[in-house]
Design a protein around this motif. Structure first.
Motif, PDB file in Angstrom:
ATOM      1  N   GLU A  37       0.826  -1.208   0.000  1.00 40.20           N
ATOM      2  CA  GLU A  37       0.000   0.000   0.000  1.00 40.20           C
ATOM      3  C   GLU A  37       0.857   1.252   0.000  1.00 40.20           C
ATOM      4  O   GLU A  37       0.506   2.262  -0.627  1.00 40.20           O
ATOM      5  CB  GLU A  37      -0.937  -0.028   1.201  1.00 40.20           C
ATOM      6  N   SER A  42      -2.155  -1.922  -6.070  1.00 40.53           N
ATOM      7  CA  SER A  42      -3.298  -2.766  -5.729  1.00 40.53           C
ATOM      8  C   SER A  42      -2.813  -4.209  -5.645  1.00 40.53           C
ATOM      9  O   SER A  42      -1.696  -4.533  -6.071  1.00 40.53           O
ATOM     10  CB  SER A  42      -4.381  -2.658  -6.803  1.00 40.53           C
ATOM     11  N   ARG A  43      -3.632  -5.086  -5.101  1.00 39.00           N
ATOM     12  CA  ARG A  43      -3.236  -6.494  -5.036  1.00 39.00           C
ATOM     13  C   ARG A  43      -3.034  -7.071  -6.428  1.00 39.00           C
ATOM     14  O   ARG A  43      -2.135  -7.887  -6.644  1.00 39.00           O
ATOM     15  CB  ARG A  43      -4.289  -7.299  -4.274  1.00 39.00           C
ATOM     16  N   GLU A  44      -3.874  -6.656  -7.357  1.00 40.84           N
ATOM     17  CA  GLU A  44      -3.740  -7.164  -8.725  1.00 40.84           C
ATOM     18  C   GLU A  44      -2.443  -6.671  -9.359  1.00 40.84           C
ATOM     19  O   GLU A  44      -1.734  -7.442 -10.022  1.00 40.84           O
ATOM     20  CB  GLU A  44      -4.943  -6.725  -9.559  1.00 40.84           C
ATOM     21  N   GLU A  45      -2.110  -5.396  -9.155  1.00 41.42           N
ATOM     22  CA  GLU A  45      -0.865  -4.845  -9.717  1.00 41.42           C
ATOM     23  C   GLU A  45       0.358  -5.499  -9.085  1.00 41.42           C
ATOM     24  O   GLU A  45       1.325  -5.848  -9.767  1.00 41.42           O
ATOM     25  CB  GLU A  45      -0.824  -3.338  -9.489  1.00 41.42           C
ATOM     26  N   LYS A  54      -3.945 -12.253  -7.637  1.00 44.98           N
ATOM     27  CA  LYS A  54      -4.342 -11.356  -6.547  1.00 44.98           C
ATOM     28  C   LYS A  54      -4.945 -12.146  -5.391  1.00 44.98           C
ATOM     29  O   LYS A  54      -4.881 -11.706  -4.237  1.00 44.98           O
ATOM     30  CB  LYS A  54      -5.341 -10.320  -7.058  1.00 44.98           C
TER      31      LYS A  54
END
Length: 285
Positions: A37, A42-45, A54
């Protein structure tokens, strides 16, 4: 409660079951999430950078999944190479209930893209019900206390989440027909077990085959076998005995065991016939 390592001599004490804590998994996950963070990812990125989904990232961050070495190294590179994750990874421990010799295999399971299991002793842990697992615990020697039994089932139930949390992982099970015919725990326990196995067999990423009781040619007579493929397309095998397990990374040996498993898939009943047989067995109870 005997099983492929998840129910070996593990527990809160004893050879293969020293005390462990899941706090370290949650702490490691919180550090990963905080650094991610802070980097504005993001989790996907972040997953794209470390080459994991993710969903895997979420499982690590929530302390539900043991990160493997590849995840730790790629996360370090993606999050600034501070060394914090490498040092924290050295303190990771899983929840109680997994035998010592099985833990390395369990870590590989978390990221496997292919997981094959042949079992001739009992229904594999990934397919067990709580009632079936507890029924097997009755005859464990030395006797288990309630805490040990509960810890072992909790560890097994956690592992079973792999079937649904990793929809892109291909699971294959070959199970001997007699493991159901034994009726461990009685008719009601066996009926529930078969129903559960049939439900799991409906998952798109699961293939369940039964090795018939009468089979003149059988490649699996040397014992139970597990194989997995990592995201890097490396293959590992795991063989377990009464009080120990062997993780095999040698490519030549793994190749031989792959060929044996492939032959067993041809010798076992096809998926549709296996389902039909289980349905008939359930109806006979």
């Amino acid at each position: 409660m005997v099983d492929e390592g998840a129910a070996g001599t593990g527990g809160t004490t004893g050879a293969g079951g020293e005390p462990e804590s899941s706090d370290s998994l949650r702490t490691f996950g919180a550090v990963v999430q905080g650094l991610r963070e802070h980097a504005g990812l993001s989790r996907e990125e972040f997953g794209a950078l470390v080459r994991y989904s993710k969903h895997t990232v979420a499982s690590v961050e929530l302390g539900r999944r043991m990160p493997d070495a590849a995840f730790v190294e790629r996360a370090e590179e993606a999050l600034g190479n501070t060394g914090a994750l490498r040092r924290a990874a050295g303190c990771l421990a899983r929840q109680p209930g997994l035998a010592t010799w099985f833990r390395q295999w369990a870590r590989l399971e978390q990221v496997a893209i292919t997981l094959y299991t042949y079992e001739c002793r009992m229904v594999p842990g990934l397919l067990q019900t709580e009632a079936y697992a507890r029924a097997m615990a009755v005859d464990h020697l030395p006797p288990l206390n309630d805490t040990q039994i509960n810890e072992r089932w909790a560890a097994r139930a956690d592992r079973q989440g792999l079937l649904r949390s990793q929809p892109n992982t291909a699971f294959s099970f070959i199970i001997e027909e007699h493991t159901f015919l034994r009726r461990t725990g009685g008719k009601d326990v066996t009926r529930e077990l078969i129903t559960h196995a049939l439900e799991v067999a409906q998952l798109r990423n699961v293939e369940l085959q039964i090795m018939p009781l009468v089979r003149e040619s059988h490649t699996g007579l040397q014992g139970p076998l597990q194989l997995l493929e990592t995201p890097e397309n490396s293959w590992y095998a795991y063989l377990e005995g009464q009080e120990s397990g062997q993780l095999i990374a040698d490519r030549k040996v793994a190749s031989v065991l792959q060929r044996r498993y492939a032959r067993m898939r041809a010798q076992a009943l096809p998926l549709e016939d296996s389902v039909s047989l289980l349905q008939r067995m359930r109806g006979d109870l």
